[in-house]
Design a protein around this motif. Structure first.
Motif, PDB file in Angstrom:
ATOM      1  N   ILE A  21      -0.526  68.868  66.238  1.00 57.78           N
ATOM      2  CA  ILE A  21       0.238  70.086  65.997  1.00 57.78           C
ATOM      3  C   ILE A  21      -0.469  70.845  64.868  1.00 57.78           C
ATOM      4  N   PRO A  22      -0.772  72.126  65.063  1.00 62.74           N
ATOM      5  CA  PRO A  22      -1.435  72.878  63.995  1.00 62.74           C
ATOM      6  C   PRO A  22      -0.634  72.795  62.691  1.00 62.74           C
ATOM      7  N   PRO A  23      -1.329  72.608  61.573  1.00 63.99           N
ATOM      8  CA  PRO A  23      -0.637  72.449  60.285  1.00 63.99           C
ATOM      9  C   PRO A  23       0.323  73.599  59.965  1.00 63.99           C
ATOM     10  N   GLY A  49      11.662  63.104  77.277  1.00 64.65           N
ATOM     11  CA  GLY A  49      11.933  63.477  75.900  1.00 64.65           C
ATOM     12  C   GLY A  49      13.234  64.235  75.811  1.00 64.65           C
ATOM     13  N   LEU A  50      13.768  64.330  74.605  1.00 65.35           N
ATOM     14  CA  LEU A  50      15.044  65.015  74.401  1.00 65.35           C
ATOM     15  C   LEU A  50      15.094  65.575  72.990  1.00 65.35           C
ATOM     16  N   TYR A  51      15.512  66.838  72.891  1.00 57.81           N
ATOM     17  CA  TYR A  51      15.742  67.452  71.586  1.00 57.81           C
ATOM     18  C   TYR A  51      17.242  67.529  71.372  1.00 57.81           C
ATOM     19  N   ASP A  52      17.700  67.024  70.247  1.00 52.94           N
ATOM     20  CA  ASP A  52      19.123  67.048  69.896  1.00 52.94           C
ATOM     21  C   ASP A  52      19.247  67.656  68.512  1.00 52.94           C
ATOM     22  N   GLY A  53      19.715  68.907  68.462  1.00 54.14           N
ATOM     23  CA  GLY A  53      19.845  69.536  67.165  1.00 54.14           C
ATOM     24  C   GLY A  53      20.155  71.020  67.261  1.00 54.14           C
ATOM     25  N   VAL A  96       5.761  65.771  73.477  1.00 55.18           N
ATOM     26  CA  VAL A  96       5.953  66.047  72.052  1.00 55.18           C
ATOM     27  C   VAL A  96       5.961  67.554  71.801  1.00 55.18           C
ATOM     28  N   VAL A  97       4.992  68.264  72.364  1.00 62.76           N
ATOM     29  CA  VAL A  97       4.941  69.720  72.188  1.00 62.76           C
ATOM     30  C   VAL A  97       6.189  70.376  72.773  1.00 62.76           C
ATOM     31  N   HIS A  98       6.602  69.921  73.948  1.00 63.47           N
ATOM     32  CA  HIS A  98       7.789  70.465  74.614  1.00 63.47           C
ATOM     33  C   HIS A  98       9.028  70.337  73.730  1.00 63.47           C
TER      34      HIS A  98
END
Length: 117
Positions: A21-23, A49-53, A96-98
């Motif tokens: 991931i770019p800094p 994957g799953l994003y929870d937030g 991860v990017v997704h």
């Protein structure tokens, strides 16, 4: 045939994907943890994957004192769709990017258009 990979090695691949991931973007990730789990929720067994937030785009001035957002990367379903280690590396990177993109408020339609389905 699915590839077999230890949890430790899979976690290393997730860490490598995060290192890509770019800094400038990584510095913007706020109050978020990345977790590796073997399996997704039973109602979604094929989920990688799953994003929870609460995405950054939806956080207001009252955003404070909340638990961190969570990004889950699921090992077993990822391995189940991969035939080689290179496939796993690529799929982990995409996942991860997704999920990080969801943290930034980018929706699935836009991610699919960008090739991060």
């Amino acid at each position: 045939m699915a590839i077999d990979l230890s949890t430790e090695r899979f976690e290393e691949l997730v860490a490598l994907a995060l290192d890509e991931i770019p800094p400038e973007l990584a510095a913007l990730i706020d109050n978020c943890v990345i977790l590796v789990e073997d399996d997704p929720p039973p109602e979604e067994p094929d989920l990688l994957g799953l994003y929870d937030g609460i995405p950054l785009t939806e956080r207001g001035t009252d955003y404070a004192g909340v638990l961190p957002d969570r990004i889950f990367i699921f090992r077993r379903p990822t391995l189940a769709i991969c035939d080689t280690l290179d496939d796993v590396v690529e799929e982990v990177h995409i996942t991860v990017v997704h999920e990080i993109a969801h943290h930034f408020g980018i929706d699935d339609d836009r991610l699919h258009a960008l090739g991060y389905a």
